[in-house]
Design an enzyme around this catalytic site. Sequence first.
Site, PDB file in Angstrom:
ATOM      1  N   ARG A  74      38.096   5.370 169.523  1.00  0.00           N
ATOM      2  CA  ARG A  74      37.194   4.498 168.768  1.00  0.00           C
ATOM      3  C   ARG A  74      37.693   3.061 168.871  1.00  0.00           C
ATOM      4  O   ARG A  74      38.823   2.763 168.481  1.00  0.00           O
ATOM      5  CB  ARG A  74      37.138   4.938 167.306  1.00  0.00           C
ATOM      6  CG  ARG A  74      36.341   3.980 166.449  1.00  0.00           C
ATOM      7  CD  ARG A  74      36.218   4.446 164.995  1.00  0.00           C
ATOM      8  NE  ARG A  74      35.485   3.438 164.254  1.00  0.00           N
ATOM      9  CZ  ARG A  74      35.948   2.785 163.196  1.00  0.00           C
ATOM     10  NH1 ARG A  74      37.135   3.056 162.695  1.00  0.00           N
ATOM     11  NH2 ARG A  74      35.212   1.859 162.614  1.00  0.00           N
ATOM     12  N   HIS A 118      33.428  -4.798 163.551  1.00  0.00           N
ATOM     13  CA  HIS A 118      34.669  -4.551 162.805  1.00  0.00           C
ATOM     14  C   HIS A 118      35.264  -5.917 162.464  1.00  0.00           C
ATOM     15  O   HIS A 118      36.365  -6.258 162.873  1.00  0.00           O
ATOM     16  CB  HIS A 118      35.621  -3.678 163.627  1.00  0.00           C
ATOM     17  CG  HIS A 118      36.681  -2.978 162.831  1.00  0.00           C
ATOM     18  ND1 HIS A 118      36.963  -1.638 162.963  1.00  0.00           N
ATOM     19  CD2 HIS A 118      37.539  -3.440 161.888  1.00  0.00           C
ATOM     20  CE1 HIS A 118      37.965  -1.312 162.148  1.00  0.00           C
ATOM     21  NE2 HIS A 118      38.330  -2.390 161.480  1.00  0.00           N
ATOM     22  N   GLU A 163      33.190  -0.273 157.494  1.00  0.00           N
ATOM     23  CA  GLU A 163      33.560  -0.591 156.119  1.00  0.00           C
ATOM     24  C   GLU A 163      32.850  -1.809 155.546  1.00  0.00           C
ATOM     25  O   GLU A 163      33.502  -2.824 155.233  1.00  0.00           O
ATOM     26  CB  GLU A 163      35.078  -0.785 156.019  1.00  0.00           C
ATOM     27  CG  GLU A 163      35.882   0.399 156.526  1.00  0.00           C
ATOM     28  CD  GLU A 163      37.376   0.284 156.198  1.00  0.00           C
ATOM     29  OE1 GLU A 163      37.803  -0.794 155.751  1.00  0.00           O
ATOM     30  OE2 GLU A 163      38.100   1.273 156.365  1.00  0.00           O
ATOM     31  N   ASN A 291      36.417   6.598 156.567  1.00  0.00           N
ATOM     32  CA  ASN A 291      37.803   6.132 156.628  1.00  0.00           C
ATOM     33  C   ASN A 291      38.466   6.478 155.309  1.00  0.00           C
ATOM     34  O   ASN A 291      37.988   6.065 154.248  1.00  0.00           O
ATOM     35  CB  ASN A 291      37.865   4.614 156.835  1.00  0.00           C
ATOM     36  CG  ASN A 291      37.361   4.198 158.208  1.00  0.00           C
ATOM     37  OD1 ASN A 291      37.056   5.049 159.050  1.00  0.00           O
ATOM     38  ND2 ASN A 291      37.268   2.897 158.437  1.00  0.00           N
ATOM     39  N   TYR A 293      42.153   6.638 153.173  1.00  0.00           N
ATOM     40  CA  TYR A 293      43.575   6.293 153.088  1.00  0.00           C
ATOM     41  C   TYR A 293      44.247   6.772 151.805  1.00  0.00           C
ATOM     42  O   TYR A 293      45.394   7.160 151.801  1.00  0.00           O
ATOM     43  CB  TYR A 293      43.763   4.778 153.228  1.00  0.00           C
ATOM     44  CG  TYR A 293      43.508   4.312 154.646  1.00  0.00           C
ATOM     45  CD1 TYR A 293      44.505   4.415 155.605  1.00  0.00           C
ATOM     46  CD2 TYR A 293      42.266   3.828 155.026  1.00  0.00           C
ATOM     47  CE1 TYR A 293      44.279   4.024 156.917  1.00  0.00           C
ATOM     48  CE2 TYR A 293      42.022   3.433 156.342  1.00  0.00           C
ATOM     49  CZ  TYR A 293      43.036   3.535 157.280  1.00  0.00           C
ATOM     50  OH  TYR A 293      42.807   3.170 158.574  1.00  0.00           O
ATOM     51  N   GLU A 350      38.911   6.909 160.538  1.00  0.00           N
ATOM     52  CA  GLU A 350      40.238   6.308 160.366  1.00  0.00           C
ATOM     53  C   GLU A 350      41.013   7.090 159.326  1.00  0.00           C
ATOM     54  O   GLU A 350      40.483   7.407 158.259  1.00  0.00           O
ATOM     55  CB  GLU A 350      40.175   4.858 159.841  1.00  0.00           C
ATOM     56  CG  GLU A 350      39.758   3.846 160.855  1.00  0.00           C
ATOM     57  CD  GLU A 350      39.720   2.422 160.274  1.00  0.00           C
ATOM     58  OE1 GLU A 350      40.496   2.124 159.345  1.00  0.00           O
ATOM     59  OE2 GLU A 350      38.894   1.637 160.753  1.00  0.00           O
TER      60      GLU A 350
END
Length: 445
Positions: A74, A118, A163, A291, A293, A350
């Site tokens: 990606r 991005h 995002e 994504n 985290y 991600e």
Amino acid sequence: MNFPTDFLWGAATASYQIEGAALEDGRGECIWTRFSHTDGKVKHGHTGDVACDHYHRYAEDVALMQQLGLRAYRFSISWPRLLPEGTGAPNQAGIDFYNRLLDKLLEVGITPFGTLYHWDLPQRLEDRGGWTSADMPEWFAEYTALAAKHYGDRLKHWITLNEPWCTAFLGYYFGIHAPGIRDERAAFRAAHHTHLAHGRAIQVLREMLPQAQLGITLNLAVEQPLTDDPRDQQAAQIADGFQNRWFLDPVFKGQYPADLLALLRERGTLEGIDPEAVRLAAQPLDFLGINYYTRQIVRHDPNSPHGFTVVLPENVPVTDMNWEIYPQGLRDLLLRVHREYAPPAIYVTENGAAFPEPEHVEGDLLDDPQRVAYLQSHFAAAAEALAQGVPLKGYFVWSLLDNFEWAEGYTKRFGIVHVDFTTQKRTLKRSALYLKQVIQDSAVG
Ligand code: FCB
């Protein structure tokens, strides 16, 4: 851990974070070039001018991916490389960079996933209002059409935005990302235009590339109340609205979540926005990129503008970003999104972690046991979600390379490959070999 044999394992990067060559071959200035060259915005005054020099070293980097057995990669396309002014005259040299990259990837059998945006917005468009401008959706549609025309024959997986929460809120509300604005109304206008831009881009791609797989990448988090106190629970609900539903609901339901809409209307935050217009965002998608985290623990806070504060409990394990390591959050999030929004397919676009590591490495392997453990626990959480019926089709580790971590500059290392920013030498970390092994194991089922 059980993953299907055709599971798309990969790694992710983003243009501004790795490419360098910030003004080379006709690339236009982007908001991160401007922002990082402004005093006090990025740690140590770091900039993405050189970054990992991937613009010149892409062939070496693709060879690394091949060595690791990655099945997918990606990356993001830099808008100001293709359109230095944001709109209008295209820049052939910039277009050709991604032609070379795509050809290389396909030559070695790696499936490219391309993200259109991005965060490296052409500065020229920021000068005209950037994401707060009502023209953004059409500017983005024009850029999308150009990328589709040049890459659509080889690029089969497209992600519109990365995002949008960060674009809108880190960029226009907290001001810690480019363009560094602190204005609540501007931030919600920006968020609104990310929704519309996404919708327009999907329309353009659908028409030009009917065979392509189309999606968007959202940064979602698990929001949990600090205590059982109903006020904390209410606070977690609001936080969930900001972080998750303000983005998921437009994309999948064509509307804003009613609870947060009411709260923001009361504050006058949405003046000048027609919430109904967000129905444009709800174009049929082939997949959702998530994504993940960390989770967020939230408590009621009457002194904060929206009534909540995120707290980090004591003694929890954290990464170098001070983000709690909470793998079960990935499983819970995947299950929730599947249950409540039911995208036809999901990719983890991600997931990864930064840990303190030296700038220079001796030898040809860097041991990073914490990252190996982080990945292992998150892969296991994903496997649980898969076993419970979530249509998870692939997983991209953030990141292939140590890179320019936005406002943190080069101080946070997320790579499974170490980069020495003085010499540009790449050194494998143990986590890269771990990923390679996981990919090999899942290939045999
Ligand atoms: C995400 C960004 C990515 C990277 C990671 C750590 O929010 O998409 O570019 O910075 O965080």
